[in-house]
Write an enzyme that holds these catalytic residues in place. Structure first.
Site, mmCIF file in Angstrom:
data_model
loop_
_atom_site.group_PDB
_atom_site.id
_atom_site.type_symbol
_atom_site.label_atom_id
_atom_site.label_comp_id
_atom_site.label_asym_id
_atom_site.label_seq_id
_atom_site.Cartn_x
_atom_site.Cartn_y
_atom_site.Cartn_z
ATOM 1 N N HIS A 22 0.779 -1.181 0.012
ATOM 2 C CA HIS A 22 -0.060 -0.109 0.006
ATOM 3 C C HIS A 22 1.088 1.138 0.022
ATOM 4 O O HIS A 22 0.908 1.949 1.184
ATOM 5 C CB HIS A 22 -0.814 0.143 1.133
ATOM 6 C CG HIS A 22 -1.611 -1.301 1.513
ATOM 7 N ND1 HIS A 22 -2.231 -1.527 2.736
ATOM 8 C CD2 HIS A 22 -1.788 -2.163 0.522
ATOM 9 C CE1 HIS A 22 -2.860 -2.849 2.749
ATOM 10 N NE2 HIS A 22 -2.554 -3.371 1.288
ATOM 11 N N LEU A 23 1.511 1.308 -1.174
ATOM 12 C CA LEU A 23 2.266 2.733 -1.285
ATOM 13 C C LEU A 23 1.395 3.800 -1.807
ATOM 14 O O LEU A 23 0.551 3.744 -2.892
ATOM 15 C CB LEU A 23 3.474 2.447 -2.128
ATOM 16 C CG LEU A 23 4.423 1.524 -1.702
ATOM 17 C CD1 LEU A 23 5.528 1.319 -2.743
ATOM 18 C CD2 LEU A 23 4.982 1.858 -0.478
#
Lengths: 592, 241
Positions: free
Chosen positions: A519-520
Site C-alpha cells: 500500500h504505497l
C-alpha cells in the site's frame, strides 16, 4: 525513432484494476480505447491453475507474479543526508506486473475509508487545534467527500460481489457490522465469509473486552455471485493461498473475474500486453497530452496518439512516468515547492503472534482466505479521542490470518533456539496452535515534508533513465500510534488464551527489506490547490487537462485501511466526471 | 530521447521466458486468449548427483542440514529429508545467480535496512562460505566440518551463530543464518523441489499440503483435520500398490 500508430480516442497506461474500470466505462461511451500493459497476459488456467498454484516457494518466496527489479526498481534512503541505494530485491512492498496488476495477487480486503479521512486536515484542526499536529506533517483534505464517493464505493463493491456485514445502513447502526463505518446505501452484495476457529476466538475475546468486532469485508466470496456485468464468481474454498498467489477458483475479485471477459468482447477495446509505456508525450504548449511512447517486448518503440490519456499503473510507476515525462513541477522539500513526488506514504504495520497450548487449541491455521478475519475499528482514524495520547491517526486491528503456508508460518515461541532439536520440537508443537495475524495492526501513515519521491542522481534503469528515489522514514507520530495500537491488539490476543506472545512493534528506521504491505501512496496527489496537488478532485492533471491519473498515488496521506476499494471508487468517480462533464466539454473540470 | 540499448534490453526481459507462454507482445481483442496446456508447471527436481555443490561442499551441506534439523524417532533429519538437495538445486537455478534482480553498478556498502548490495549472489556466497567453514574447522580440529564429531559440529555452529568463530573473508554469522533459512525452507517447500522428502516436514507439523478445498472445514473448530498431506504431484501412496 518511434513508429506511429493510428490515433485512438483513449490510451490507458497499465492494466490493473483502475485500467480495467476506466476501459469498461469509456468504451461504454463508444470511445475507441487501447490499453498497454507492461507485463504478460495472465489467467487462472495458464498461470495459476489448481494443480500447481499452491506453491509457496515459487509464488511467495521467489515472487513469480511480480515485476522483476531488473526491469525497473527504485532507490531508497531514510533521509536526505543519506546516499540512496537501489532496491535490488523486493522487500517492503511488491510491485505487480501483468494483466490484472495487483488485482491478481491481492488478498481482496474491501475497506471503505472513514468520512473524516477525506477531510482529515480540517477535521483534526477543528477537534484538536493546529498545534496538535507535528510541524512537518503535510496532511491535506482530499477535495472529495465520503458522501460524494459513496455511490462509487457501492458500485465497486457490487462489481466484486463483496462479502461482508453492513455496520451502518443509511445512518442506522447494524448489529454485527463495523459501527464506525460511514453510512452505506445498501447491504453488502453477499454475506460475510464464515470464520475459522482462531478468527472466531478473536471476535469473542474482543467482544468480551467491550469492543465491537466484525468480519473483514472480503473480495473472496462467501457464495456464488453474478455481478452487474453478468460475470460469475464461485465461492471461496479457503485454500490459504491468496495474497501473492492468483486464485484458480474464480473466487477472488480481480479484473480477470469481474471485468475482462465482458470488456474484451467490445469491438472498441484493444489490449496490448508486454508493452511498456516509457513516456507520456505532450505538445509544445506543455498543456496537452498527445499520447504515449511505448516499447514492446522486441525492443521496438512505438508512439500511440490519443485524445485522452489515462495513467493507471501502480502508484509508484504513475509518479515515475510523470517525472520522466516532465509533467507537473517536481517536488522540492527544501523550498517546499512543486508537487510531483510530494506526500509519499506507506502503511504502519505490526503484529502480535500468539502461542497457545497445543493440547487445548487446534486452529487448523492453513484454512483461510485472503481477507478472512475478525477486526475491531475502535482505534482507527479519529474514532477515539487522541487528546491524551499525543499522536494522530490509527488503524484497525484484527485476526486476519490468511492461512499458514509452512515456509513462513512455522513459528517458534520467543527464546527458542533458531535451529537444532529444540527448534524442531518447538515447530512441531506450535504450528497448529499458533495465531499469526500477519498485518494484524493496520495503521495509518501520514505525510511529511521530507518523505517524498524524486529522481535518483546515480542509478539508471535499462533504458538509461534515472531510477526514482524514495526518501522515507517513520516519524514519532506513527511510532507512537503503532505502540498504542499494538498494545491494544496484544491485550486481545492474550485474552484469547495465548500462553506466550511475540509482540513486534514498528520502529524506525523504515526498513526496505521487510514486507509491510504493497500500500504505497501519494506522489501524485489530488486536492483543491494546484500548488499542493498534482490532480484536481476528479483525478485530472492540473497541468495537462486531457490526462487523468488513477490509483493510490492520488492519496494525500494514507488512512488505516487497505487502499483498493477506495482506489476503485475513485476510478469510478473520475470516470463519471469524464463521461458526464469532460466529454461534453473537454478541458479543466475545476478552475485552477 | 531515450537511447535504447538493444542488448541490455533483451538481457532485462530474458526473465520473462520463465513465466510467459508467449514471449512477444500480443494484441488482445475480441476474445480472451487461451490455449490448451499452455501452463507452466514447475519441473520436478531430478535426484542424483549434486548440480551445484562439489563433493566436499555437498558433504558439508548434508552435515549442516542434520545439525539444523536433527533426525529423531519420529521425523527424518535434514539430510534424509533432502534439504541439502533442495539448496543445491536452488543455487543451481535462477536464485543462485540473482536472476531478475537489479544488478547494475555502482555497488556501494549501505545500511542494513537498504538491503543486499553485492554482485555476489547466493551461489557465490555458499561457495565462499562453505570453503571458509572447512578451513576454519581444519585449523581448529584438523578435519573438515563434515568429519567432526556431533558435539564439535554443534560447538562450531554455536560459535559461528554468536559471532565467536570468525571465518576468513566471510561474515560467518550471516552466512550461517542464510544456511539455516534455506535448509529449513527445504523442509517445508513442496517435495517437487527436492526437500521435504515423503512430505516429512509437512507430516511433522500437521500441514495437509497442496489441498484446495476446506469448505467443509472452515466451520469445524478445534478438530484435527484428518487427511494426510498431498504435494503438487500428489501423494506417494497413490502410486504405490
Amino acid at each position: 525513432m518511434a513508429r506511429k500508430l493510428p490515433k485512438k480516442d483513449v490510451v490507458i497506461v497499465g492494466f490493473g484494476w483502475t485500467g480495467a474500470i476506466m476501459a469498461n466505462e469509456l468504451t461504454d461511451e463508444g470511445l475507441d480505447v487501447i490499453a498497454f500493459e507492461r507485463g504478460p497476459w495472465r489467467d487462472a488456467p495458464t498461470e495459476f491453475p489448481p494443480g500447481y498454484m499452491q506453491d509457496e516457494l515459487r509464488y511467495r518466496v521467489r515472487h513469480e507474479l511480480f515485476l522483476r527489479p531488473d526491469q525497473l526498481t527504485f532507490t531508497f534512503r531514510n533521509n536526505m543526508r543519506q546516499t540512496a541505494l537501489p532496491i535490488r530485491s523486493w522487500g517492503a512492498f511488491m510491485p505487480p506486473n501483468g494483466v490484472g496488476g495487483g488485482g491478481v495477487h491481492w488478498n481482496g480486503e474491501m475497506w471503505r475509508f472513514l468520512p473524516s479521512d477525506f477531510v482529515l486536515k480540517t477535521h483534526l484542526t477543528e477537534r484538536y487545534g493546529a498545534a496538535f499536529l507535528p510541524a512537518d506533517m503535510t496532511i491535506q483534505d482530499w477535495g472529495v467527500t465520503y458522501d460524494e464517493l459513496e455511490p462509487h464505493y457501492d458500485r465497486f463493491e457490487y462489481l466484486c460481489g463483496t462479502s461482508g456485514t453492513a455496520g451502518n445502513l443509511r445512518g442506522k447502526i447494524q448489529e454485527g457490522g463495523n459501527p464506525f463505518e460511514g453510512p452505506r446505501s445498501r447491504p453488502y452484495p453477499t454475506p460475510a465469509q464464515p470464520q475459522p476457529f482462531s478468527h472466531t476466538l478473536f471476535g469473542k475475546a474482543a467482544r468480551e473486552l467491550g469492543y465491537k468486532p466484525f468480519p473483514q469485508p472480503s473480495g473472496n466470496l462467501s457464495q456464488a455471485y453474478t455481478n452487474p456485468l453478468g460475470l460469475r464468481l464461485g465461492p471461496c474454498t479457503y485454500c490459504g493461498f491468496c495474497e501473492w498467489f492468483g486464485c484458480s477458483n474464480y473466487s477472488k475479485a480481480s479484473p480477470q473475474t469481474t471485468i475482462l471477459p465482458y470488456l474484451i468482447r467490445k469491438p472498441n477495446f484493444t489490449l496490448r500486453d508486454k508493452s511498456e509505456v516509457i513516456r507520456i508525450n505532450v505538445d509544445r504548449s506543455g498543456q496537452r497530452a498527445t499520447g504515449v511512447t511505448y516499447v514492446d517486448s522486441s525492443g521496438e518503440q512505438w508512439e500511440q496518439q490519443a485524445d485522452l490519456v489515462i495513467l493507471s499503473a501502480y502508484a509508484l510507476f504513475n509518479v515515475q512516468l510523470l517525472l520522466h515525462s516532465q509533467i507537473g513541477q517536481p517536488y522540492d522539500p527544501v523550498t517546499n515547492t512543486g508537487v510531483v513526488g510530494r506526500n509519499y506514504t506507506h502503511q504502519t504495520i505490526s503484529s502480535v503472534n500468539g502461542f497457545f497450548d497445543s493440547k487445548k487449541f487446534n486452529f487448523n491455521p492453513f484454512i483461510g482466505s485472503g481477507s478472512i478475519g475478525m477486526c475491531v475499528d475502535e482505534f482507527n482514524g479519529d474514532n477515539f479521542d487522541h487528546g491524551p495520547h499525543g499522536f494522530v491517526g490509527g488503524g484497525y486491528v484484527g485476526q486476519v490470518q490468511t492461512g499458514a503456508r509452512p515456509i513462513e508460518s512455522t513459528l517458534v515461541p520467543p527464546g527458542t533456539p533458531k535451529w537444532g532439536p529444540e527448534w524442531k520440537k518447538a515447530v512441531r508443537d506450535n504450528y497448529l496452535s499458533t495465531v499469526k495475524p500477519g498485518t494484524g495492526v493496520h495503521g495509518s501513515f501520514y505525510s511529511y515534508r521530507d518523505v517524498y519521491l524524486d529522481l535518483d542522481t546515480t542509478y539508471k534503469d535499462r533504458f538509461g533513465r534515472p531510477l526514482m528515489r524514495i526518501t522515507m522514514d517513520l516519524k514519532d507520530n506513527e511510532i507512537k500510534q503503532n505502540k498504542f495500537l499494538t498494545d491494544k491488539f496484544a491485550e486481545i490476543i492474550k485474552a484469547m488464551g495465548a500462553e506466550k506472545l511475540a509482540v513486534q512493534y514498528r520502529t524506525a528506521p523504515y526498513d526496505i527489506t521487510t514486507y509491510q504491505t504493497t500500500h504505497l501512496n501519494g506522489g501524485a496527489i489530488m486536492g483543491t490547490d494546484p500548488k499542493t496537488s498534482v490532480l484536481n478532485r476528479y483525478l485530472q492533471s492540473w497541468d495537462v487537462p486531457n490526462l487523468f491519473v488513477m490509483g493510490a498515488s492520488a492519496f494525500p496521506q494514507n488512512p488505516g485501511y487497505n487502499p483498493t476499494l477506495t482506489v476503485g471508487a475513485l476510478a469510478y468517480w473520475s470516470a463519471s466526471a469524464i463521461r458526464n462533464q469532460y466529454l461534453r466539454k473537454p478541458g479543466r473540470l475545476v478552475d485552477a | 530521447m531515450i537511447n535504447l540499448r538493444r542488448r541490455e534490453f533483451l538481457a532485462g526481459t530474458a526473465v520473462l521466458l520463465f513465466t510467459a507462454a508467449t514471449v512477444r507482445a500480443a494484441t488482445i481483442t475480441g476474445r480472451l486468449p487461451w490455449a490448451p496446456n499452455a501452463g507452466n508447471p514447475p519441473p520436478q527436481v531430478r535426484l542424483g548427483p549434486w548440480e551445484f555443490f562439489s563433493g566436499d561442499e555437498g558433504r558439508a551441506m548434508d552435515a549442516l542440514a542434520d545439525c539444523i534439523i536433527p533426525p529423531d524417532a519420529e521425523t527424518l533429519g535434514g539430510k534424509d529429508a533432502g534439504c541439502a538437495v533442495f539448496v543445491d538445486r536452488q543455487l543451481a537455478g535462477p536464485y543462485g545467480q540473482q536472476e531478475g534482480l537489479y544488478l547494475r553498478p555502482p555497488f556501494q556498502a549501505g545500511a542494513k535496512n537498504q538491503g543486499h548490495q553485492s554482485e555476489k549472489g547466493p551461489a557465490q556466497s555458499y561457495r565462499e562460505g562453505l570453503a571458509a567453514l572447512d578451513r576454519a574447522c581444519r585449523e581448529r580440529y584438523g578435519k573438515s566440518f563434515a568429519e567432526l564429531s556431533g558435539e564439535d559440529k554443534i560447538a562450531v555452529l554455536t560459535a559461528l551463530e554468536k559471532g565467536n568463530l570468525k571465518l576468513e573473508g566471510v561474515d560467518g554469522a550471516s552466512f550461517f543464518a542464510q544456511v539455516v533459512k534455506d535448509v529449513q525452507m527445504g523442509l517445508f517447500a513442496d517435495p517437487i523441489y527436492g526437500g521435504n522428502r515423503d512430505m516429512s516436514g509437512w507430516k511433522m507439523i500437521g500441514y495437509p499440503g497442496a489441498r484446495y478445498n476446506y469448505l467443509d472445514w472452515v466451520n469445524r473448530h478445534n478438530e484435527r483435520f484428518p487427511l494426510p498431506p498431498v504435494g503438487m504431484t500428489g501423494n506417494a501412496q497413490w502410486s504405490r500398490s
